[in-house]
Motif scaffolding. Structure first.
Motif, PDB file in Angstrom:
ATOM      1  N   ARG A 104      65.905  20.690 -27.543  1.00 39.09           N
ATOM      2  CA  ARG A 104      65.170  20.789 -26.293  1.00 39.09           C
ATOM      3  C   ARG A 104      65.334  22.182 -25.698  1.00 39.09           C
ATOM      4  NH1 ARG A 104      65.875  20.170 -20.201  1.00 39.09           N
ATOM      5  NH2 ARG A 104      63.756  19.681 -19.623  1.00 39.09           N
ATOM      6  N   LEU A 105      66.568  22.679 -25.645  1.00 34.80           N
ATOM      7  CA  LEU A 105      66.804  24.007 -25.072  1.00 34.80           C
ATOM      8  C   LEU A 105      66.151  25.110 -25.891  1.00 34.80           C
ATOM      9  CD1 LEU A 105      70.489  23.739 -23.815  1.00 34.80           C
ATOM     10  CD2 LEU A 105      68.401  23.905 -22.437  1.00 34.80           C
ATOM     11  N   VAL A 106      66.169  24.967 -27.199  1.00 33.22           N
ATOM     12  CA  VAL A 106      65.526  25.962 -28.068  1.00 33.22           C
ATOM     13  C   VAL A 106      64.032  26.019 -27.773  1.00 33.22           C
ATOM     14  CG1 VAL A 106      64.878  26.480 -30.456  1.00 33.22           C
ATOM     15  CG2 VAL A 106      67.242  25.856 -29.913  1.00 33.22           C
ATOM     16  N   LYS A 107      63.380  24.861 -27.728  1.00 35.71           N
ATOM     17  CA  LYS A 107      61.930  24.822 -27.482  1.00 35.71           C
ATOM     18  C   LYS A 107      61.598  25.270 -26.061  1.00 35.71           C
ATOM     19  CE  LYS A 107      61.232  23.621 -31.611  1.00 35.71           C
ATOM     20  NZ  LYS A 107      60.783  24.642 -32.543  1.00 35.71           N
ATOM     21  N   LEU A 108      62.456  24.918 -25.085  1.00 33.44           N
ATOM     22  CA  LEU A 108      62.249  25.401 -23.712  1.00 33.44           C
ATOM     23  C   LEU A 108      62.309  26.916 -23.664  1.00 33.44           C
ATOM     24  CD1 LEU A 108      64.233  23.228 -21.125  1.00 33.44           C
ATOM     25  CD2 LEU A 108      61.776  23.669 -21.211  1.00 33.44           C
ATOM     26  N   ALA A 109      63.308  27.491 -24.313  1.00 34.54           N
ATOM     27  CA  ALA A 109      63.453  28.948 -24.306  1.00 34.54           C
ATOM     28  C   ALA A 109      62.258  29.618 -24.986  1.00 34.54           C
ATOM     29  CB  ALA A 109      64.756  29.360 -24.988  1.00 34.54           C
ATOM     30  N   GLN A 110      61.778  29.029 -26.081  1.00 34.91           N
ATOM     31  CA  GLN A 110      60.604  29.602 -26.754  1.00 34.91           C
ATOM     32  C   GLN A 110      59.393  29.562 -25.831  1.00 34.91           C
ATOM     33  OE1 GLN A 110      60.586  27.108 -30.269  1.00 34.91           O
ATOM     34  NE2 GLN A 110      61.485  28.743 -31.522  1.00 34.91           N
ATOM     35  N   VAL A 117      55.866  28.939 -17.113  1.00 32.98           N
ATOM     36  CA  VAL A 117      56.667  28.933 -15.880  1.00 32.98           C
ATOM     37  C   VAL A 117      57.437  27.633 -15.704  1.00 32.98           C
ATOM     38  CG1 VAL A 117      56.600  29.250 -13.380  1.00 32.98           C
ATOM     39  CG2 VAL A 117      55.016  30.500 -14.824  1.00 32.98           C
ATOM     40  N   GLU A 118      56.845  26.514 -16.034  1.00 34.08           N
ATOM     41  CA  GLU A 118      57.562  25.246 -15.884  1.00 34.08           C
ATOM     42  C   GLU A 118      58.776  25.199 -16.819  1.00 34.08           C
ATOM     43  OE1 GLU A 118      56.765  20.430 -15.807  1.00 34.08           O
ATOM     44  OE2 GLU A 118      55.069  21.780 -16.108  1.00 34.08           O
ATOM     45  N   ALA A 119      58.654  25.798 -17.996  1.00 34.98           N
ATOM     46  CA  ALA A 119      59.799  25.884 -18.904  1.00 34.98           C
ATOM     47  C   ALA A 119      60.895  26.754 -18.293  1.00 34.98           C
ATOM     48  CB  ALA A 119      59.365  26.438 -20.260  1.00 34.98           C
ATOM     49  N   MET A 120      60.499  27.849 -17.631  1.00 35.61           N
ATOM     50  CA  MET A 120      61.497  28.686 -16.937  1.00 35.61           C
ATOM     51  C   MET A 120      62.213  27.874 -15.864  1.00 35.61           C
ATOM     52  SD  MET A 120      59.442  32.254 -16.456  1.00 35.61           S
ATOM     53  CE  MET A 120      58.460  32.912 -17.783  1.00 35.61           C
TER      54      MET A 120
END
Length: 168
Positions: A104-110, A117-120
């Motif tokens: 999850r964190l890997v895909k969020l960072a990508q 912006v929502e991922a940020m």
């Protein structure tokens, strides 16, 4: 697919809940666009629309976490930031796959690196919760530069204060 009938047949195969006769014509057109170039090289916007429809159950389709995951992963494989963010949520909630916090964190960072912006915003919350204040501040500053509902500017003074307190 070469025709709407072929696309309807594909829709029937992909979404057991979507029998060809009950599929909304827009879904058929989207599936046609997605599959027109052969799977992964299809229309990313169509993939994202399918993710949304399978997420909530819309256009005559039942909510289907497995198909949501499939379409999110295909969009993510094409480096689409929305697809990456949706895939991160699938990993977080275990929708269509096993729950996996690391992926999850890997895909969020990508997604965030591609400007989502929502991922940020999600990274700010995640890093804050896990007491990684410098990482949270980094993403808060990146997100603050964006004109968006998920703007993270309000987090910056709070995070700076927490980091200063940690240092003293």
């Amino acid at each position: 697919p070469e025709s709407v009938a072929d696309a309807a047949q594909l829709a029937s195969l992909l979404g057991g809940a979507a029998a060809a006769s009950g599929v909304d014509k827009r879904l058929v057109v989207l599936l046609e666009g997605v599959a027109a170039v052969g799977g992964l090289a299809g229309d990313v916007q169509a993939m994202i629309q399918l993710v949304e429809w399978y997420k909530y159950g819309a256009q005559g389709l039942a909510a289907d976490p497995a198909l949501r995951f499939v379409w999110a992963r295909r969009a993510a494989d094409l480096d689409d930031p929305v697809g990456l963010h949706e895939l991160s949520n699938c990993y977080w909630f275990g929708d269509g796959t096993e729950r996996n916090k690391e992926l999850r964190l890997v895909k969020l960072a990508q997604a965030a690196m591609l400007g989502h912006v929502e991922a940020m915003f999600d990274l700010v919350l995640s890093h804050t919760f896990n007491k990684h204040m410098n990482e949270a501040l980094y993403w808060a500053k990146r997100g603050a530069k964006k004109e968006h509902f998920w703007n993270t500017e309000s987090f910056i003074p709070i995070l700076e204060k927490q980091i200063a307190e940690q240092r003293s």
